[in-house]
Design an enzyme around this catalytic site. Structure first.
Site: not given
Length: 777
Positions: A458-460, A486, A579
């Site tokens: 998840w682009d964390m 995040k 995001n």
């Protein structure tokens, strides 16, 4: 009345069609029923106004009951559920003398509902009221090595506390702050720049000079008293649309061997035109074309003793060198005579991208001393000729911290690109991704790692600088590290061992992915101290009107969503928190004496859709965090964007942004309030406190005042650290998406400085300003 009749018919038909679609998806019946009611009212309006008014009065009552059942007595959900329908009642109330039937029923119903809805503005069901203790729990805390009147690193010192011991400005006198000076750098976003061209710089204050960088990697030295330019160095950076970001968060400082702070000289010629000189003290400027430049703090001349006459090429030993794919947006860490450089690798542009390696160079000479590559973590000795780092390995794009007494540096780690495709990752990359990592300052060897998300899809990335303080616990005074994420967790760890001070548990996570060869983790970590939002429900969907609310509900039911950590999919997935994260690079600020924390949690949902490549034209790709990215070399592209209604407002109801105060000795959230207004979000400059998004960070002072801009309205604000209440605010000439700082000038006056230049991707006002405030005499 024919026009109004047609209006009712048009809105009714739209709601009926959309409402039936929503019912077919398993959603609320309200919109379809409302559509039928409006169609009947529209048909009756032309000639039979009495029955139309009576029916509409009953409908308004039923809608009010439904709205209260769904959202409670909360202004923004109520206003958007009721507002359009209360406005549509007005033409029905404009009766002619010959036909007043039904007005005596509709008018009081309408009036009561208007007053009742407006009265909900007096109720704030989202706030937590309380006061942080003012007790001094650690009388002589470790504040790092910055002098009291200065600001020598991005977070003031390498501890990253964003805490100043200055106390001239207090809750009692902060309302007397006024503009002291204003400077414009001249560096503005141009037509050849990427969308995310941003001013995110926090100046350093050394001696009586401020040093700050600009988006295009100019380094400007300003007089700390007057704000006048002392010298300026412009790195020769060409525009490049392959970059994901065009920004510079700050520069770094290496003290000279004499121990004296630098004295900057007014230079008539541009500093880039000066011949390189032998430097004692040095400033390090990271550039968006993957270089690190060492400059003399006195003149801005390049340092001939460092690398190639002051310029270090950061593409050395990179496995791939696509222009614009690798660069540093954050200041490097300077500790124990080393300048330690990490970098940003473009998300989701290509499977085979530059490495996320972290490298330590001799700060005097530029010689490579060690390198930590999370794809090959055991090989920390400098690479030999012809050797390359691991492609696309997890990087550390944010700001690092250091504790030289423990010989440890702390790096917030990102993910391996592509972010949403996990089938490429090695066991080592899985281990170090989306974590905080402690490296030995002398060798680069890992001391410990604490991961915050397993198999991150998840682009964390861990986005925030770890904050170091000595924390009073049941075990006595412990060396602590606080790092927000995040996903909304705030982890509090022993920074010597990596062991949790506040408990970490593993919680079940949604399972399943439709991507062959990939998987999801059965559990995900969770900190006892967290700001995670509740799982979204259909009733949380929002919009400016019932029509875009309905659209958001249909999207909510259409997209994949089983809560946080629902896997990305070809159908499309709701990612919440999104995001931008609950926390981002602005991190949090702590008061190490009172043992409290100030943060700015943010709540915005995103959508993530994997696009299978079939050899056709994908259209414009590599659009960063708000569009399609190609994942060149992979089977899927990814389309990522905020979850917005057709009118461009978030699909989940507000508030979207808060400020919060935490007692770190107990881990308790003591207060939380909505932050920011819609002043710059609507055509009319309305100062309505809504709880708006923001990106940036806070600064705490010993006077008990917190300074922060960050929100998408163009203000800098002062908050009472004890209660979180806004004590003062000032209008900025542009968006304030940078963390402020504070210092004492040569006259003994405490100053507060904010860089205000806006943020390209969140749409705040673009500019090139540096503004300073001080107390009125």
């Amino acid at each position: 009345m024919i026009i109004f009749s047609l209006l009712f018919l048009f809105i009714g038909l739209a709601l009926l069609v959309g409402g039936v679609w929503l019912i077919a998806l398993g959603g609320s019946w309200y919109y379809a029923i409302t559509g039928l009611v409006l169609l009947v009212v529209g048909a009756l309006t032309k000639n039979r106004r009495t029955s139309a008014r009576l029916l509409y009065a009953a409908f308004l009552v039923a809608t009010a009951v439904w709205a209260l059942w769904e959202s409670g007595y909360d202004w923004w959900p109520l206003a958007t559920r009721m507002g359009l329908f209360l406005i549509l009642a007005i033409p029905l109330l404009l009766a002619t003398k010959s036909n007043k039937g039904g007005v005596k029923v509709l008018l009081p119903v309408w009036a009561v509902l208007v007053v009742g809805t407006l009265a909900s503005t007096l109720v704030d069901k989202h706030k937590i009221d309380g006061e942080l203790s003012t007790e001094i729990k650690v009388a002589a805390p470790n504040l790092g090595d910055a002098p009291a009147d200065g600001w020598q690193a991005y977070g003031r010192s390498n501890m990253g506390q964003r805490y100043s011991p200055l106390d001239q400005i207090t809750p009692a006198n902060v309302s007397n702050l006024e503009l002291a000076w204003q400077y414009q750098t001249g560096d503005k976003k141009g037509p050849g720049d990427v969308g995310e061209t941003t001013y995110e710089a926090t100046p350093l204050k050394l001696g009586n000079t401020l040093y700050l960088c600009t988006p295009h990697n100019w380094l400007v030295a300003l007089d700390a008293d007057s704000g006048k330019k002392v010298w300026q160095y412009k790195a020769a950076i060409e525009p490049d649309l392959q970059r994901q970001h065009q920004t510079c968060r700050g520069v770094s400082y290496l003290p000279g061997t004499s121990g004296q702070l630098p004295v900057a000289k007014v230079m008539d010629a541009p500093s880039e035109s000066l011949a390189p000189i032998a430097c004692d003290a040095e400033l390090f400027l990271p550039t968006s074309d993957a270089k690190l430049i060492a400059l003399d703090p006195a003149t801005g001349a390049r340092c001939q003793n460092f690398a190639d006459e002051g310029v270090l090429d950061l593409t050395q030993h990179m496995p791939f060198k696509q222009h614009g794919y690798y660069y540093s947006t954050s200041p490097p860490l300077v500790a124990k005579g080393k300048v330690i450089v990490a970098g940003s690798v473009n998300d989701n542009y290509a499977v085979n991208s530059p490495s996320g390696v972290i490298r330590a160079f001799d700060a005097r000479t530029g010689q490579l001393l060690w390198n930590f590559d999370s794809g090959n973590p055991d090989q920390t000795a400098p690479l030999g000729a012809g050797e390359v780092y691991t492609p696309s390995s997890p990087n550390s794009w944010s700001v690092a911290s250091a504790d030289e007494k423990l010989d440890l540096a702390y790096f917030p780690m990102g993910n391996r690109t592509p972010d949403q495709l996990g089938m490429y990752r090695s066991p080592a990359e899985e281990k170090y991704a989306s974590s905080v990592l402690a490296l030995n300052l002398d060798t680069g060897k890992p001391a410990w790692v604490q991961q915050f998300i397993h198999h991150d899809l998840w682009d964390m990335d861990t986005p925030a600088q770890p904050v170091l303080l000595d924390l009073q616990t049941k075990n006595g005074l412990e060396p602590a590290l606080v790092v927000p994420t995040k996903q909304g967790d705030v982890y509090v760890l022993n920074r010597a061992t990596g062991q949790p001070i506040f408990p970490i548990t593993e919680e079940p996570a949604p399972q399943g992915t439709d991507i062959p060869g990939d998987h999801t983790s059965p559990t995900q970590p969770s900190s006892a101290l967290n700001f995670k939002p509740p799982t979204l429900k259909e009733s949380d969907m929002w919009g400016a009107s019932p029509l875009d609310q309905l659209w958001c509900r249909i999207e909510f039911k259409t997209l994949n969503y089983q809560g946080q950590y629902t896997a990305p999919s070809t159908k499309g997935t709701i990612v919440f928190p999104g995001n931008f994260g609950v926390f981002n690079w602005g991190s949090v600020a702590v008061d190490p004496k009172r043992q409290v924390m100030f943060g700015m949690p943010l709540y915005l949902a995103f959508t993530s859709t994997l696009v299978k490549k079939d050899g056709g034209d994908l259209g414009p790709a590599n659009q960063g965090e708000h569009g399609l990215n190609a994942n060149e070399g992979g089977p899927y592209a990814v389309d990522m964007k905020p979850f917005l209604s057709p009118l461009g407002v978030p699909c989940q109801q507000p508030p979207w942004g808060y400020v919060a105060g935490v007692d770190l000795s107990t881990g308790k959230k003591v207060w939380q309030h909505k932050n920011g207004t819609i002043h710059d979000m609507t055509p009319l400059p309305l100062p309505i406190k809504m709880g708006v998004p923001g990106i940036g960070g806070p600064v705490i002072t010993a006077g008990g005042v917190v300074f922060m801009s960050a929100a998408v309205d163009d203000y800098i604000r002062a908050y009472d650290l004890t209660s979180g209440k806004v004590l003062w605010q000032a209008r900025l000439p542009a968006g304030g998406q940078a963390t402020p700082m504070t210092y004492v000038n040569s006259k003994g006056e405490q100053m507060v400085v904010q860089v205000a230049g806006g943020h390209g991707s969140i749409g705040t006002t673009i500019g090139d300003y540096v503004v300073a405030y001080k107390l009125k005499h």
